[in-house]
Motif scaffolding. Structure first.
Motif, PDB file in Angstrom:
ATOM      1  N   UNK A 103       0.242  -1.204  -0.005  1.00  0.00           N
ATOM      2  CA  UNK A 103       0.305   0.030  -0.079  1.00  0.00           C
ATOM      3  C   UNK A 103       0.823   1.293   0.100  1.00  0.00           C
ATOM      4  N   UNK A 104       0.627   2.063  -0.867  1.00  0.00           N
ATOM      5  CA  UNK A 104       0.581   3.259  -0.363  1.00  0.00           C
ATOM      6  C   UNK A 104      -0.602   4.486  -0.481  1.00  0.00           C
ATOM      7  N   UNK A 105       0.265   6.070   0.422  1.00  0.00           N
ATOM      8  CA  UNK A 105      -1.291   6.535   0.183  1.00  0.00           C
ATOM      9  C   UNK A 105      -0.192   7.665  -0.665  1.00  0.00           C
ATOM     10  N   UNK A 106      -0.635   8.677  -0.603  1.00  0.00           N
ATOM     11  CA  UNK A 106      -0.292   9.686  -1.865  1.00  0.00           C
ATOM     12  C   UNK A 106      -0.901  11.308  -1.817  1.00  0.00           C
TER      13      UNK A 106
ATOM     14  N   UNK B 236      -6.553  10.221 -16.220  1.00  0.00           N
ATOM     15  CA  UNK B 236      -7.131  10.114 -15.286  1.00  0.00           C
ATOM     16  C   UNK B 236      -7.993   8.628 -14.533  1.00  0.00           C
ATOM     17  N   UNK B 237      -7.887   8.755 -13.258  1.00  0.00           N
ATOM     18  CA  UNK B 237      -7.817   7.480 -12.642  1.00  0.00           C
ATOM     19  C   UNK B 237      -8.696   7.817 -11.469  1.00  0.00           C
ATOM     20  N   UNK B 238      -8.926   8.947 -10.836  1.00  0.00           N
ATOM     21  CA  UNK B 238      -9.639   9.040  -9.755  1.00  0.00           C
ATOM     22  C   UNK B 238      -9.374  10.615  -9.870  1.00  0.00           C
TER      23      UNK B 238
ATOM     24  N   UNK C 156      -8.218   4.197  -2.988  1.00  0.00           N
ATOM     25  CA  UNK C 156      -9.417   5.439  -1.945  1.00  0.00           C
ATOM     26  C   UNK C 156      -9.268   7.064  -2.430  1.00  0.00           C
ATOM     27  N   UNK C 157      -9.443   8.360  -3.036  1.00  0.00           N
ATOM     28  CA  UNK C 157      -9.471   9.250  -2.729  1.00  0.00           C
ATOM     29  C   UNK C 157      -9.878  10.051  -2.180  1.00  0.00           C
TER      30      UNK C 157
ATOM     31  N   UNK D 255      -5.158  16.655  -1.392  1.00  0.00           N
ATOM     32  CA  UNK D 255      -5.788  15.436  -2.247  1.00  0.00           C
ATOM     33  C   UNK D 255      -5.076  14.514  -1.531  1.00  0.00           C
ATOM     34  N   UNK D 256      -6.066  13.117  -1.347  1.00  0.00           N
ATOM     35  CA  UNK D 256      -5.114  11.852  -1.207  1.00  0.00           C
ATOM     36  C   UNK D 256      -5.632  10.847  -2.316  1.00  0.00           C
ATOM     37  N   UNK D 257      -4.684   9.871  -2.234  1.00  0.00           N
ATOM     38  CA  UNK D 257      -4.999   8.809  -2.971  1.00  0.00           C
ATOM     39  C   UNK D 257      -4.196   7.976  -1.889  1.00  0.00           C
TER      40      UNK D 257
END
Length: 120
Positions: A17-20, A49-51, A71-72, A81-83
């Motif tokens: 997992x990663x959180x951008x 565009x993915x999310x 999850x955006x 904003x996070x992903x």
């Protein structure tokens, strides 16, 4: 002018997992009213565009498979904003970028992006 700065990428093993994060800044830029999106560009492919997420928090995903793993979200107080990406696969390897949705027809707001590499 708006600046978008992405972070949080890295090398991760399949299944990881990663959180951008993407922080927006700019004089007169009201983050909370703008829909934001995460885009990615894999080697040899076009950026896609993915999310996306509206200012009010409604989310959209390009594919059902991403909806199950990504999850955006956004924090309007932090202009960020996070992903959250879970169950990562080698095919998720790409440069990840945030930007407005839809893209500004006037300004090129692309930042440097953050690289995600999924490999064992």
């Amino acid at each position: 002018q708006v600046q978008l700065v992405e972070s949080g990428g890295g090398l991760v093993q399949p299944g990881g997992s990663l959180r951008l994060s993407c922080e927006a800044s700019g004089r007169n830029f009201i983050f909370s009213v703008n829909a934001m999106g995460w885009y990615r560009q894999a080697p040899g492919k076009q950026r896609e565009l993915i999310a996306a997420i509206t200012g009010g928090g409604t989310t959209h995903y390009a594919e059902d498979s991403m909806k199950n793993r990504f999850t955006i979200s956004r924090d309007n107080d932090k202009n960020t904003v996070y992903l959250q990406m879970n169950s990562l696969k080698p095919e998720d390897t790409a440069g990840y970028y945030c930007n407005l949705v839809p893209l500004s027809p006037v300004y090129d707001l692309w930042g440097q992006g953050t690289q995600v590499t999924v490999s064992s």
